[in-house]
Design an enzyme around this catalytic site. Structure first.
Site, PDB file in Angstrom:
ATOM      1  N   LYS A  11       0.832  -1.199   0.000  1.00  0.00           N
ATOM      2  CA  LYS A  11       0.000   0.000   0.000  1.00  0.00           C
ATOM      3  C   LYS A  11       0.879   1.267   0.000  1.00  0.00           C
ATOM      4  O   LYS A  11       2.097   1.182   0.225  1.00  0.00           O
ATOM      5  CB  LYS A  11      -0.929  -0.047   1.224  1.00  0.00           C
ATOM      6  N   TYR A  51     -12.280  -2.662  -3.297  1.00  0.00           N
ATOM      7  CA  TYR A  51     -12.823  -2.788  -1.944  1.00  0.00           C
ATOM      8  C   TYR A  51     -14.356  -2.735  -1.934  1.00  0.00           C
ATOM      9  O   TYR A  51     -14.947  -2.364  -0.911  1.00  0.00           O
ATOM     10  CB  TYR A  51     -12.242  -1.692  -1.047  1.00  0.00           C
ATOM     11  N   PHE A  59     -15.400   3.340   7.617  1.00  0.00           N
ATOM     12  CA  PHE A  59     -14.023   3.712   7.268  1.00  0.00           C
ATOM     13  C   PHE A  59     -13.755   3.695   5.753  1.00  0.00           C
ATOM     14  O   PHE A  59     -12.649   3.989   5.326  1.00  0.00           O
ATOM     15  CB  PHE A  59     -13.019   2.798   7.993  1.00  0.00           C
ATOM     16  N   ARG A  87      -1.583 -14.710   3.654  1.00  0.00           N
ATOM     17  CA  ARG A  87      -2.289 -14.061   4.764  1.00  0.00           C
ATOM     18  C   ARG A  87      -1.540 -14.266   6.083  1.00  0.00           C
ATOM     19  O   ARG A  87      -1.502 -13.383   6.934  1.00  0.00           O
ATOM     20  CB  ARG A  87      -3.716 -14.617   4.885  1.00  0.00           C
ATOM     21  N   THR A  93      -5.492  -8.150  10.241  1.00  0.00           N
ATOM     22  CA  THR A  93      -5.856  -6.840   9.668  1.00  0.00           C
ATOM     23  C   THR A  93      -5.397  -5.704  10.580  1.00  0.00           C
ATOM     24  O   THR A  93      -4.820  -4.714  10.117  1.00  0.00           O
ATOM     25  CB  THR A  93      -7.395  -6.767   9.463  1.00  0.00           C
ATOM     26  N   ARG A 104       2.701  -7.145   9.064  1.00  0.00           N
ATOM     27  CA  ARG A 104       2.015  -6.083   9.814  1.00  0.00           C
ATOM     28  C   ARG A 104       2.486  -6.044  11.276  1.00  0.00           C
ATOM     29  O   ARG A 104       2.576  -4.969  11.873  1.00  0.00           O
ATOM     30  CB  ARG A 104       0.498  -6.292   9.729  1.00  0.00           C
ATOM     31  N   ASN A 114      -1.816  -0.190   7.372  1.00  0.00           N
ATOM     32  CA  ASN A 114      -1.286  -1.538   7.640  1.00  0.00           C
ATOM     33  C   ASN A 114      -0.422  -2.115   6.508  1.00  0.00           C
ATOM     34  O   ASN A 114      -0.284  -3.323   6.375  1.00  0.00           O
ATOM     35  CB  ASN A 114      -2.408  -2.493   8.078  1.00  0.00           C
ATOM     36  N   HIS A 117      -1.590  -5.428   1.378  1.00  0.00           N
ATOM     37  CA  HIS A 117      -2.837  -6.178   1.131  1.00  0.00           C
ATOM     38  C   HIS A 117      -2.509  -7.577   0.637  1.00  0.00           C
ATOM     39  O   HIS A 117      -1.550  -7.764  -0.117  1.00  0.00           O
ATOM     40  CB  HIS A 117      -3.679  -5.463   0.062  1.00  0.00           C
ATOM     41  N   GLU A 128      -9.274 -10.343  -7.963  1.00  0.00           N
ATOM     42  CA  GLU A 128      -8.356  -9.212  -7.794  1.00  0.00           C
ATOM     43  C   GLU A 128      -7.275  -9.219  -8.876  1.00  0.00           C
ATOM     44  O   GLU A 128      -6.924  -8.172  -9.422  1.00  0.00           O
ATOM     45  CB  GLU A 128      -7.740  -9.257  -6.387  1.00  0.00           C
TER      46      GLU A 128
HETATM   47  P1  ADP Z   1      -7.660  -7.238   5.160  1.00  0.00           P
HETATM   48  O1  ADP Z   1      -6.909  -6.140   4.444  1.00  0.00           O
HETATM   49  O2  ADP Z   1      -6.852  -7.833   6.289  1.00  0.00           O
HETATM   50  O3  ADP Z   1      -8.213  -8.291   4.225  1.00  0.00           O
HETATM   51  P2  ADP Z   1     -10.358  -6.073   5.370  1.00  0.00           P
HETATM   52  O4  ADP Z   1     -10.658  -6.609   4.011  1.00  0.00           O
HETATM   53  O5  ADP Z   1     -11.346  -6.311   6.468  1.00  0.00           O
HETATM   54  O6  ADP Z   1      -8.940  -6.581   5.891  1.00  0.00           O
HETATM   55  O7  ADP Z   1     -10.172  -4.504   5.270  1.00  0.00           O
HETATM   56  C1  ADP Z   1      -9.496  -3.923   4.179  1.00  0.00           C
HETATM   57  C2  ADP Z   1      -8.636  -2.793   4.685  1.00  0.00           C
HETATM   58  O8  ADP Z   1      -9.485  -1.779   5.217  1.00  0.00           O
HETATM   59  C3  ADP Z   1      -7.695  -3.137   5.814  1.00  0.00           C
HETATM   60  O9  ADP Z   1      -6.516  -3.762   5.381  1.00  0.00           O
HETATM   61  C4  ADP Z   1      -7.448  -1.787   6.424  1.00  0.00           C
HETATM   62  O10 ADP Z   1      -6.504  -1.026   5.637  1.00  0.00           O
HETATM   63  C5  ADP Z   1      -8.805  -1.116   6.271  1.00  0.00           C
HETATM   64  N1  ADP Z   1      -9.597  -1.256   7.494  1.00  0.00           N
HETATM   65  C6  ADP Z   1     -10.213  -2.376   7.954  1.00  0.00           C
HETATM   66  N2  ADP Z   1     -10.850  -2.125   9.121  1.00  0.00           N
HETATM   67  C7  ADP Z   1     -10.621  -0.822   9.406  1.00  0.00           C
HETATM   68  C8  ADP Z   1     -10.993   0.051  10.452  1.00  0.00           C
HETATM   69  N3  ADP Z   1     -11.738  -0.376  11.476  1.00  0.00           N
HETATM   70  N4  ADP Z   1     -10.572   1.331  10.417  1.00  0.00           N
HETATM   71  C9  ADP Z   1      -9.824   1.778   9.401  1.00  0.00           C
HETATM   72  N5  ADP Z   1      -9.435   1.021   8.344  1.00  0.00           N
HETATM   73  C10 ADP Z   1      -9.823  -0.270   8.349  1.00  0.00           C
END
Ligand code: ADP
Length: 151
Positions: A11, A51, A59, A87, A93, A104, A114, A117, A128
């Site tokens: 990212k 997304y 968020f 993962r 996450t 992370r 974080n 992805h 994707e």
């Molecule tokens: P992952 O990236 O681990 O698959 P998700 O698909 O749930 O997780 O979320 C996508 C991205 O959205 C996360 O990697 C993070 O950057 C952001 N995100 C998720 N939850 C939050 C939150 N509560 N507040 C801010 N950003 C969030």
């Protein structure tokens, strides 16, 4: 099957913090094969598609702004169970819930920053990859270490 593929994206914060090298190294050293890589700023519309499942989350606007804030290093990695293992390499996450030794867990603090992805399932990896890459951008080659990595 050693030809499973996952979509991994460093990212904008990961790129700015100089983490492209360290993150690639973790996947390389594990034995996975890099089959596509590019630095891109794909724009909001593309990121909203990526997304789409999170569109209703509070968020979401901040997430799109964050992902749109600079170049992203988009990659495809290949190998046995690379989606699931990718993962595990990433960690949780929320970086504060990620174990040390994960990407992370070693490089991030805030869930909204974080650094990396990774696809969460084989089916989402396929979607994707199709969203981020043309077939012509994916390289096919044999890694000389293959027989030292797979029995
Ligand atoms: P992952 O990236 O681990 O698959 P998700 O698909 O749930 O997780 O979320 C996508 C991205 O959205 C996360 O990697 C993070 O950057 C952001 N995100 C998720 N939850 C939050 C939150 N509560 N507040 C801010 N950003 C969030």
């Amino acid at each position: 099957m050693a030809d499973e593929r996952t979509f991994i994206a460093i990212k904008p914060d990961g790129v700015q913090r100089g983490l492209i090298g360290p993150i690639i190294t973790r996947f390389e050293q594990r034995g996975f094969k890099l089959v596509a890589i590019k630095l891109v700023t794909p724009g909001k519309e593309h990121l909203e598609k990526h997304y789409a499942d999170l569109a209703g989350k509070p968020f979401f606007p901040g997430l799109i702004d964050y992902m749109n804030s600079g170049p992203i290093c988009a990659m495809i990695w290949e190998g046995r169970e690379v989606v699931k293992t990718g993962r595990i390499l990433l960690g949780a996450t929320n970086p504060l819930a990620s174990a040390p030794g994960t990407i992370r867990g070693d490089y991030a603090i805030d869930v909204g920053r974080n650094v990396c992805h990774g696809s969460d399932a084989v089916e989402s990896a396929q979607k994707e990859i199709a969203l981020w890459f043309q077939e012509s951008e994916i390289v096919s080659y044999k890694v000389s270490q293959f027989d030292w990595i797979y029995e």
